[in-house]
Design an enzyme around this catalytic site. Structure first.
Site: not given
Length: 153
Positions: A85, A92-94
């Protein structure tokens, strides 16, 4: 007159300095209210044992109503963690940094969430679209429409 941003960040910084930070998290720089740097170390027996990473928080004028832009620093001194992620440019893929952001979240709670995300990782690898994304990514990750479908890593 102090803005909500100024009041909130001064309060968060004062709490960090007074009560301390969770284990593995330290302030690298927080001398202005537009950008803070904090280091995150994942403790224990994890894939990232012994590694430290730096998070950059860039605060919009309407923080905490709007989420900060949070990225892992990727420069001469720091590297972004290799994680499914986390893109090599530090984005950041959050979901808590996007649609699941809430004003009750703080700099420390974001650090703890990302520390936990790293601690639970079972495979060091970049997102499958890393090269394509990085070559076209906006400077601000908040201008990306991430697809949040995998919370298993």
């Amino acid at each position: 007159m102090a803005t909500i941003l100024t009041k909130r960040l001064n309060k968060e910084l004062r709490e960090m300095q007074t009560h301390g930070l969770p284990t593995g998290i330290t302030i690298v720089r927080a001398d202005d209210l537009s950008e803070w740097l904090l280091s995150v170390e994942v403790l224990g027996n994890t894939l990232y044992e012994g590694e430290k990473f730096c998070l950059r928080f860039e605060f919009p004028h309407n923080y905490p109503i709007d989420s900060p832009a949070v990225t892992f620093v990727a420069d001469d001194k720091w590297t972004a963690p290799v994680h499914p992620h986390v893109y090599s440019n530090g984005h950041i893929c959050a979901s808590i940094l996007g649609p699941e952001w809430s004003p009750v979240l703080s700099v420390v709670s974001v650090c703890l969430t990302l520390q936990s995300m790293l601690a639970s990782c079972t495979s060091k690898q970049r997102p499958p679209d890393n090269d394509k994304y990085v070559s076209h990514a906006p400077r601000n990750p908040k201008n990306t429409r991430f697809h949040y479908d995998d919370d298993t890593v």
